[in-house]
Design an enzyme around this catalytic site. Structure first.
Site, mmCIF file in Angstrom:
data_model
loop_
_atom_site.group_PDB
_atom_site.id
_atom_site.type_symbol
_atom_site.label_atom_id
_atom_site.label_comp_id
_atom_site.label_asym_id
_atom_site.label_seq_id
_atom_site.Cartn_x
_atom_site.Cartn_y
_atom_site.Cartn_z
ATOM 1 N N LEU A 277 5.557 -10.515 -8.422
ATOM 2 C CA LEU A 277 5.254 -11.887 -8.854
ATOM 3 C C LEU A 277 4.771 -11.950 -10.303
ATOM 4 O O LEU A 277 5.107 -12.882 -11.036
ATOM 5 C CB LEU A 277 4.205 -12.520 -7.927
ATOM 6 C CG LEU A 277 4.625 -12.669 -6.460
ATOM 7 C CD1 LEU A 277 3.515 -13.339 -5.657
ATOM 8 C CD2 LEU A 277 5.923 -13.469 -6.343
ATOM 9 N N HIS A 278 3.980 -10.950 -10.744
ATOM 10 C CA HIS A 278 3.408 -11.051 -12.099
ATOM 11 C C HIS A 278 4.458 -10.993 -13.206
ATOM 12 O O HIS A 278 4.181 -11.339 -14.343
ATOM 13 C CB HIS A 278 2.291 -10.028 -12.332
ATOM 14 C CG HIS A 278 2.676 -8.587 -12.146
ATOM 15 N ND1 HIS A 278 3.969 -8.121 -12.220
ATOM 16 C CD2 HIS A 278 1.911 -7.498 -11.887
ATOM 17 C CE1 HIS A 278 3.981 -6.828 -12.015
ATOM 18 N NE2 HIS A 278 2.749 -6.418 -11.804
ATOM 19 N N ASP A 279 5.691 -10.579 -12.840
ATOM 20 C CA ASP A 279 6.766 -10.529 -13.844
ATOM 21 C C ASP A 279 7.394 -11.891 -14.095
ATOM 22 O O ASP A 279 8.270 -12.006 -14.959
ATOM 23 C CB ASP A 279 7.908 -9.627 -13.336
ATOM 24 C CG ASP A 279 7.590 -8.154 -13.459
ATOM 25 O OD1 ASP A 279 6.533 -7.824 -14.014
ATOM 26 O OD2 ASP A 279 8.408 -7.342 -12.986
ATOM 27 N N GLU A 307 -0.329 -6.422 -6.258
ATOM 28 C CA GLU A 307 -0.089 -6.195 -7.697
ATOM 29 C C GLU A 307 -1.428 -6.217 -8.420
ATOM 30 O O GLU A 307 -2.422 -6.714 -7.885
ATOM 31 C CB GLU A 307 0.851 -7.269 -8.263
ATOM 32 C CG GLU A 307 0.320 -8.698 -8.177
ATOM 33 C CD GLU A 307 1.347 -9.730 -8.652
ATOM 34 O OE1 GLU A 307 2.552 -9.523 -8.426
ATOM 35 O OE2 GLU A 307 0.935 -10.748 -9.238
ATOM 36 N N ARG A 334 2.925 -13.496 -15.931
ATOM 37 C CA ARG A 334 1.527 -13.345 -16.352
ATOM 38 C C ARG A 334 0.746 -12.785 -15.175
ATOM 39 O O ARG A 334 1.139 -12.999 -14.023
ATOM 40 C CB ARG A 334 0.940 -14.678 -16.815
ATOM 41 C CG ARG A 334 0.784 -15.691 -15.718
ATOM 42 C CD ARG A 334 0.316 -17.039 -16.263
ATOM 43 N NE ARG A 334 0.182 -18.000 -15.175
ATOM 44 C CZ ARG A 334 -0.932 -18.221 -14.498
ATOM 45 N NH1 ARG A 334 -2.047 -17.549 -14.786
ATOM 46 N NH2 ARG A 334 -0.978 -19.079 -13.508
#
Ligand SMILES: Nc1ncnc2c1ncn2[C@@H]1O[C@H](CSCC[C@H]([NH3+])C(=O)O)[C@@H](O)[C@H]1O
Length: 372
Positions: A277-279, A307, A334
């Site tokens: 997800l953070h990508d 993550e 983010r």
């Protein structure tokens, strides 16, 4: 409450900063042993921030010259290290002294050097060395950090992590980021699976599963579940290859496609999203979570997200400093706080959402979401 009145937190910080900014304070502080202790501690912290890049480069030099591998054999003299690394003797002496000051090596009383505690930790975690090597791309992008903050992507990291366009064959970049993630996966998987028990599930899909490293950890803990991996078509040959040596390779089904459009396996009662997800920016994450919800809803399944996360009040170095700048340079995504992710999961429809208390937030943090 009067919004304009400074809170205690603001008043105390203003006072602290006034004191720290006053030259007279430093003279007074240095006059007493307690004052000297705090002054020294603060000076060291500021120096570490100032010199951090040089420390990192000492580490890179140690990794590239295989200094730490050479020292595994036992204590060595400067000349022996020079011969083993191919460095001139004076250069080897400087590198050894620098790395000893950072606990990467230890200097013995007789002048020889041994592997230090941090050097041993580095060798025990091969993922870290892989990460250090790929920092060339990150540091090139961060050469002008203000410019890097102003623009998004467009540099070496964006080229490495290019999720667009897919020929079905792994490019050098896809192979490189997949190997990097696999090399750092063991620590993440161990912590995630310590926090969350995968044994009760009968069919599991790991979305953005890379070469399947996380799923192999799941397989080792759950001997009966069907295991599915979904990733970009060009990652699949790498997964097929990595899994081909396992005696239980028949348990793994690989699906190639975009996670927003490819069919998701329907019978799964657990979906995992590990360092995915953070990508991605908000819109992609919202759509992905909604899709996962819709897939899981008929079976009242569970979603596990794991993550590195940002910290409340920006207190996570890996989330708020490292990944914040990393993903900015990479050009998408983010790090999010656990509370933000929990809100997004509820927004997607999940009802029972909870963050699991990670013992190793530097590696990963985890959230579990259920249909309710
Ligand atoms: N749109 C997409 N559809 C499917 N997979 C994707 C997409 N975008 C990124 N990925 C994959 O997401 C993964 C993120 S890296 C994380 C890999 C693995 N879960 C691990 O923790 O080690 C990469 O393998 C990407 O190829």
């Amino acid at each position: 409450m009067d919004e304009t009145r400074p809170t205690f937190a603001v008043r105390w910080r203003s006072l602290r900063n006034r004191i720290l900014l006053a030259p007279r304070f430093h003279r007074i502080a240095l006059a007493s042993p307690v004052g000297r202790f705090f002054a020294r501690r603060s000076a060291r912290k500021l120096f570490d921030l100032t010199a951090g890049f040089v420390y990192s480069q000492v580490l890179v030099a140690g990794v590239r010259s295989k200094l730490f591998e050479h020292l595994v054999e036992g204590p060595a003299t400067v000349s022996e290290i020079a011969a083993a690394t191919g460095l001139p003797e004076d250069a080897a002496r400087r590198l050894l002294a620098a790395s000893a000051s950072l606990d990467l090596t230890d200097r013995l009383a007789d002048g020889r050097f041994m592997l230090g505690a941090q050097g041993a930790a580095l060798l025990a975690n091969p993922g870290v060395a892989a990460m250090i090597r790929h920092h060339d791309a990150l540091y090139a992008d961060l050469r002008d950090p203000v410019a890097a903050l102003e623009r998004r992507g467009g540099g070496d990291l964006a080229r490495l992590w290019n999720y667009d366009g897919d020929t079905g064959e792994p490019s050098a970049e896809t192979a490189s980021y997949t190997a990097l993630m696999a090399a750092s996966q063991d620590l993440v998987a161990r912590e995630t699976l310590r926090l969350f028990d995968v044994r009760p599930f009968s069919a599991i899909v790991d979305i953005g599963g890379g070469n399947g490293r996380f799923l192999t950890h799941v397989a080792d803990r759950n001997a009966h579940a069907e295991l599915h991996l979904l990733d970009r078509p060009s990652v699949l040959p790498l997964a097929r290859d990595a899994l081909s040596h396992r005696p239980d390779k028949e348990r793994f089904t690989l699906h190639g496609g975009h996670f927003l459009t490819a069919p998701l396996p329907e019978n799964c009662d657990l979906v995992t999203l590990i360092r995915v997800l953070h990508d991605h920016d908000e819109e992609v994450v919202e759509r992905l979570l909604r899709r996962v919800y819709e897939t899981l809803e008929p079976r009242r399944g569970t979603l596990l997200v794991s993550e590195p996360m940002a910290g409340a009040r920006a207190r996570s170095r890996i989330g708020d400093a490292y990944f914040n700048l990393y993903l900015q340079a990479m050009g998408s995504g983010r790090p999010r706080m656990a509370s933000e992710l929990c809100d997004m999961l509820r927004q997607a429809g999940f009802r029972r959402v909870r963050a699991l208390p990670s013992g190793m937030p530097i590696a990963t943090s985890a959230i579990v979401a259920e249909i309710g």
